[in-house]
Write a protein that holds these residues in place. Structure first.
Motif, PDB file in Angstrom:
ATOM      1  N   THR A 188       0.839  -1.208   0.000  1.00 54.55           N
ATOM      2  CA  THR A 188       0.000   0.000   0.000  1.00 54.55           C
ATOM      3  C   THR A 188       0.868   1.249   0.000  1.00 54.55           C
ATOM      4  O   THR A 188       0.609   2.214  -0.743  1.00 54.55           O
ATOM      5  CB  THR A 188      -0.918   0.008   1.246  1.00 54.55           C
ATOM      6  OG1 THR A 188      -1.680  -1.191   1.267  1.00 54.55           O
ATOM      7  CG2 THR A 188      -1.848   1.205   1.222  1.00 54.55           C
ATOM      8  N   ARG A 189       1.908   1.241   0.808  1.00 56.38           N
ATOM      9  CA  ARG A 189       2.780   2.421   0.907  1.00 56.38           C
ATOM     10  C   ARG A 189       3.479   2.715  -0.413  1.00 56.38           C
ATOM     11  O   ARG A 189       3.644   3.877  -0.795  1.00 56.38           O
ATOM     12  CB  ARG A 189       3.813   2.197   2.019  1.00 56.38           C
ATOM     13  CG  ARG A 189       3.208   2.143   3.414  1.00 56.38           C
ATOM     14  CD  ARG A 189       4.260   1.869   4.459  1.00 56.38           C
ATOM     15  NE  ARG A 189       5.284   2.894   4.419  1.00 56.38           N
ATOM     16  CZ  ARG A 189       6.506   2.757   4.945  1.00 56.38           C
ATOM     17  NH1 ARG A 189       6.830   1.619   5.546  1.00 56.38           N
ATOM     18  NH2 ARG A 189       7.369   3.734   4.864  1.00 56.38           N
ATOM     19  N   THR A 233       2.425   1.735  -3.472  1.00 54.18           N
ATOM     20  CA  THR A 233       1.431   2.107  -4.479  1.00 54.18           C
ATOM     21  C   THR A 233       1.090   3.587  -4.363  1.00 54.18           C
ATOM     22  O   THR A 233       0.896   4.277  -5.373  1.00 54.18           O
ATOM     23  CB  THR A 233       0.151   1.254  -4.310  1.00 54.18           C
ATOM     24  OG1 THR A 233       0.495  -0.127  -4.432  1.00 54.18           O
ATOM     25  CG2 THR A 233      -0.889   1.613  -5.360  1.00 54.18           C
ATOM     26  N   TYR A 234       1.011   4.080  -3.130  1.00 53.42           N
ATOM     27  CA  TYR A 234       0.705   5.492  -2.880  1.00 53.42           C
ATOM     28  C   TYR A 234       1.934   6.186  -2.293  1.00 53.42           C
ATOM     29  O   TYR A 234       1.845   6.884  -1.284  1.00 53.42           O
ATOM     30  CB  TYR A 234      -0.491   5.612  -1.933  1.00 53.42           C
ATOM     31  CG  TYR A 234      -1.757   5.014  -2.502  1.00 53.42           C
ATOM     32  CD1 TYR A 234      -2.578   5.743  -3.351  1.00 53.42           C
ATOM     33  CD2 TYR A 234      -2.120   3.698  -2.193  1.00 53.42           C
ATOM     34  CE1 TYR A 234      -3.735   5.189  -3.892  1.00 53.42           C
ATOM     35  CE2 TYR A 234      -3.271   3.135  -2.724  1.00 53.42           C
ATOM     36  CZ  TYR A 234      -4.073   3.885  -3.572  1.00 53.42           C
ATOM     37  OH  TYR A 234      -5.213   3.335  -4.101  1.00 53.42           O
ATOM     38  N   ARG A 235       3.066   5.984  -2.948  1.00 54.52           N
ATOM     39  CA  ARG A 235       4.331   6.505  -2.406  1.00 54.52           C
ATOM     40  C   ARG A 235       4.285   8.024  -2.226  1.00 54.52           C
ATOM     41  O   ARG A 235       4.882   8.552  -1.294  1.00 54.52           O
ATOM     42  CB  ARG A 235       5.486   6.114  -3.337  1.00 54.52           C
ATOM     43  CG  ARG A 235       6.871   6.485  -2.809  1.00 54.52           C
ATOM     44  CD  ARG A 235       7.222   5.713  -1.536  1.00 54.52           C
ATOM     45  NE  ARG A 235       8.626   5.825  -1.193  1.00 54.52           N
ATOM     46  CZ  ARG A 235       9.186   5.211  -0.160  1.00 54.52           C
ATOM     47  NH1 ARG A 235       8.453   4.449   0.626  1.00 54.52           N
ATOM     48  NH2 ARG A 235      10.476   5.349   0.086  1.00 54.52           N
ATOM     49  N   LEU A 274       1.933   9.773  -1.150  1.00 61.87           N
ATOM     50  CA  LEU A 274       1.361  10.036   0.173  1.00 61.87           C
ATOM     51  C   LEU A 274       2.324   9.614   1.273  1.00 61.87           C
ATOM     52  O   LEU A 274       2.497  10.324   2.268  1.00 61.87           O
ATOM     53  CB  LEU A 274       0.035   9.286   0.343  1.00 61.87           C
ATOM     54  CG  LEU A 274      -1.175   9.789  -0.440  1.00 61.87           C
ATOM     55  CD1 LEU A 274      -2.370   8.881  -0.197  1.00 61.87           C
ATOM     56  CD2 LEU A 274      -1.515  11.226  -0.053  1.00 61.87           C
ATOM     57  N   ASP A 275       2.923   8.456   1.095  1.00 58.66           N
ATOM     58  CA  ASP A 275       3.872   7.939   2.083  1.00 58.66           C
ATOM     59  C   ASP A 275       5.002   8.941   2.323  1.00 58.66           C
ATOM     60  O   ASP A 275       5.456   9.125   3.450  1.00 58.66           O
ATOM     61  CB  ASP A 275       4.427   6.606   1.577  1.00 58.66           C
ATOM     62  CG  ASP A 275       4.980   5.728   2.692  1.00 58.66           C
ATOM     63  OD1 ASP A 275       4.523   5.856   3.831  1.00 58.66           O
ATOM     64  OD2 ASP A 275       5.865   4.911   2.397  1.00 58.66           O
ATOM     65  N   MET A 305       3.518   2.011  -8.115  1.00 59.32           N
ATOM     66  CA  MET A 305       2.928   3.325  -8.354  1.00 59.32           C
ATOM     67  C   MET A 305       2.798   3.617  -9.855  1.00 59.32           C
ATOM     68  O   MET A 305       1.767   4.079 -10.327  1.00 59.32           O
ATOM     69  CB  MET A 305       3.792   4.398  -7.679  1.00 59.32           C
ATOM     70  CG  MET A 305       3.201   5.798  -7.727  1.00 59.32           C
ATOM     71  SD  MET A 305       4.260   6.973  -6.854  1.00 59.32           S
ATOM     72  CE  MET A 305       5.735   6.920  -7.875  1.00 59.32           C
TER      73      MET A 305
END
Length: 591
Positions: free
Chosen positions: A124-125, A127-129, A131-132, A568
């Motif tokens: 998840t982190r 894929t949405y790097r 945001l991470d 991502m």
């Protein structure tokens, strides 16, 4: 006033009280304190508290804001009451009373929160790097990395090095890993390679007459992933110098690396006495060619104490040529409980267990040896082992036997585990060592001779050494180890064509193959090549150590996952039929 901000979210303090300001940033979180709304507004630089009460014209807009919405705030700076000052942030003395709020970039429901330290699955982190990366820890790591790279550049220029860029599309080269191949559209059936390192080019820069080169170089290797290694690409500080010996490279590199760790290591001690350890001794003493010297335990070959002894397992083992028994001292580990814990560790590593002896106080007040091995060996041999290893009452020793290459790695991990368990490993420090005298060649599983490390290193003893047993040839090859990680690898280069041809011949590359693969370098060496050498330092790994992270993906802006996928961006992806036709390629379905 500027369209978006008069100040950043780290600028304001009580000297700005009463001023009208404009801020822009992300809504870190919104807090409702009974008719008074607070926003923690975040940008790249820091955080500012914004508030609005029911009298504020911005109150209704703030009520609707979601986390991570990008907004612009117009307001007035107010000094906080002394009891409400937040000393943890630079803007903790003030807050901004909001007069107007405009949404610049709305945010949908978040797939993972930015506020807080909740641990989310890596998939998840990644894929949405984007945001991470907004999270405080990762943001701090990326800024550390940026500052480390800037410091490296400054230090290299100050040391008289010049920065040059080398090609990204080049020819395949045996650097010890798989190449990433790039098909050529203009030359169907032929392929470029992404460089595993700028090795040949930096040597050619020396041949071209430039004296001290460096580059923050991208390198590409199709490797299996590990926690301390990226599976596709990484960056290294690449260095090469002309008219140098090994000691000259060490003298040039140590101030740069040591200064870097002193600058960014915080309150951790940086040891300046960099040891020199021969490769064979590193394996014998530490079970690794990148030893963690914070742990003082040094292993020893105790085969002679077991040869022909009453401990039949090791005595019989030693009848076979090439077998050894190694001892791992364990100061303060002298209890059966600790011995049982280490046996359980060995079993997790795939071994039946580890033999041990521990020393305790006997009923008559003397020190006695305990354990099955002590009984089988007898008092004299047990005492000889104790004296040799410098052990005493309350201490223990563990044993592993067989061919060193089959147990050294496990012994090294056991050494590290013992050091941690017994509190022997020094914390909050960096300890370095140059590992030198690497073997030039090794025997593969198929029984063939191949290069063990960099094929372009100069063999110690030159051409004459290559006429003997290849497995006894050492190279002017060296690594820098720090806290159990390899930070640097390098060597003095082979700059003489006749030695180069012979070195590759021993590894199964005939002269014609060498000229085909390395034609540019072979040709260059025929026209006056200076003695030269250098090294490369892994930027990602250096930052990982400085950031005190165990996973290298925590210090890379956009890393791949463990399966070498970019979740991502969706890479690797399938090419279109048109792309394949352009390249005259066809894919074969996986069976």
């Amino acid at each position: 006033m500027h369209a978006y901000r008069s100040h950043t979210c780290a600028d304001l303090n009580k000297s700005h009280a009463g001023e009208s300001v404009r801020l822009s940033g992300w809504v870190h979180r919104v807090r409702d304190h009974g008719g008074v709304l607070f926003i923690d507004l975040r940008d790249h630089y820091g955080m500012t508290q914004v508030l609005a009460d029911s009298d504020s014209p911005a109150f209704a807009a703030i009520e609707k804001l979601k986390a991570e919405t990008v907004i612009r705030v117009d307001g007035r700076v107010k000094a906080r009451d002394a009891s409400l000052v937040n000393p943890k942030i630079p803007t903790g003395e003030i807050e901004v009373y909001a007069m107007a709020v405009e949404v610049l970039g709305p945010a949908e429901e978040l797939p993972l929160p930015v506020f807080g330290d909740l641990d989310y699955p890596e998939e998840t982190r990644l894929t949405y790097r984007f945001l991470d990366l907004r999270r405080e820890g990762l943001h701090r790591n990326m800024m550390l990395r940026s500052n480390v790279v800037r410091s490296i550049r400054n230090r290299m220029w100050s040391a008289g090095f010049n920065e040059f860029q080398t090609p990204i599309i080049t020819a395949s080269s045996p650097e010890g890993a798989r190449d990433f191949l790039v098909p050529s559209r203009l030359h169907p059936g032929k392929f470029y390679a992404l460089p595993q390192a700028p090795q040949q080019f930096k040597q050619l820069i020396m041949v071209a007459g430039f004296d001290r080169y460096f580059q923050i170089a991208p390198c590409f290797r199709d490797e299996d992933p590990r926690a301390d290694r990226s599976p596709t690409d990484f960056y290294q500080l690449d260095i090469e110098m002309s008219f140098v010996e090994q000691e000259d490279v060490f003298a040039a590199v140590q101030p740069v690396i040591q200064g870097l760790f002193e600058e960014f290591g915080g309150d951790r001690k940086v040891y300046a006495d960099w040891q020199r350890i021969a490769y064979k001794d590193a394996l014998k003493w530490y079970g690794s060619d990148k030893p963690d010297l914070r742990n003082p335990i040094r292993m020893a070959d105790v085969s002679e104490h077991f040869r022909g002894s009453g401990f039949a397992i090791f005595a019989k083992l030693l009848e076979q040529e090439g077998n050894e028994v190694r001892a791992i001292p364990a100061p303060n580990g002298g209890s059966r409980k600790f011995a049982d814990r280490m046996n359980a560790f060995a079993q997790k590593e795939g071994l039946p267990g580890m033999g041990y002896i521990f020393w305790r106080k006997a009923e008559d007040g003397t020190t006695e040896a305990a354990g099955p091995i002590a009984k089988a060996l007898g008092e004299d041999k047990t005492e000889a082992i104790r004296v040799e290893l410098g052990l005493g009452e309350g201490d223990a020793v563990f044993f592993l036997g067989g061919k060193p290459e089959t147990f050294e790695a496990v012994a090294g991990r056991a050494r590290n585990e013992i050091g941690r368990e017994l509190g022997l490993t020094e914390e909050n420090c960096f300890k370095f060592a140059w590992i030198v005298d690497f073997p030039m060649y090794e025997k593969t599983d198929e029984g063939k001779i191949d290069f063990s490390h960099n094929p372009f290193s100069m063999p110690q003893g030159g051409l004459e050494a290559l006429n003997g047993d290849p497995l006894k040839v050492h190279a002017y090859q060296y690594d820098l180890a720090c806290n159990g990680y390899e930070l640097i690898s390098g060597g003095i280069r082979n700059h003489k064509p006749e030695i180069m041809f012979k070195a590759f011949e021993l590894a199964g590359y005939p002269k014609e193959e060498v000229e085909k693969r390395f034609g540019g370098m072979v040709k260059a060496f025929k026209y006056g090549a200076p003695p030269h050498g250098g090294c490369a330092a892994g930027i990602d790994r250096i930052v990982m150590l400085l950031a005190d992270e165990a996973n290298i993906r925590q210090v890379i802006m956009f890393p791949m996952n463990q399966r070498a996928e970019d979740l991502m961006m969706g890479a690797p992806s399938e090419p279109t039929n048109e792309q394949l036709r352009d390249l005259r390629l066809r894919t074969i379905p996986k069976e």
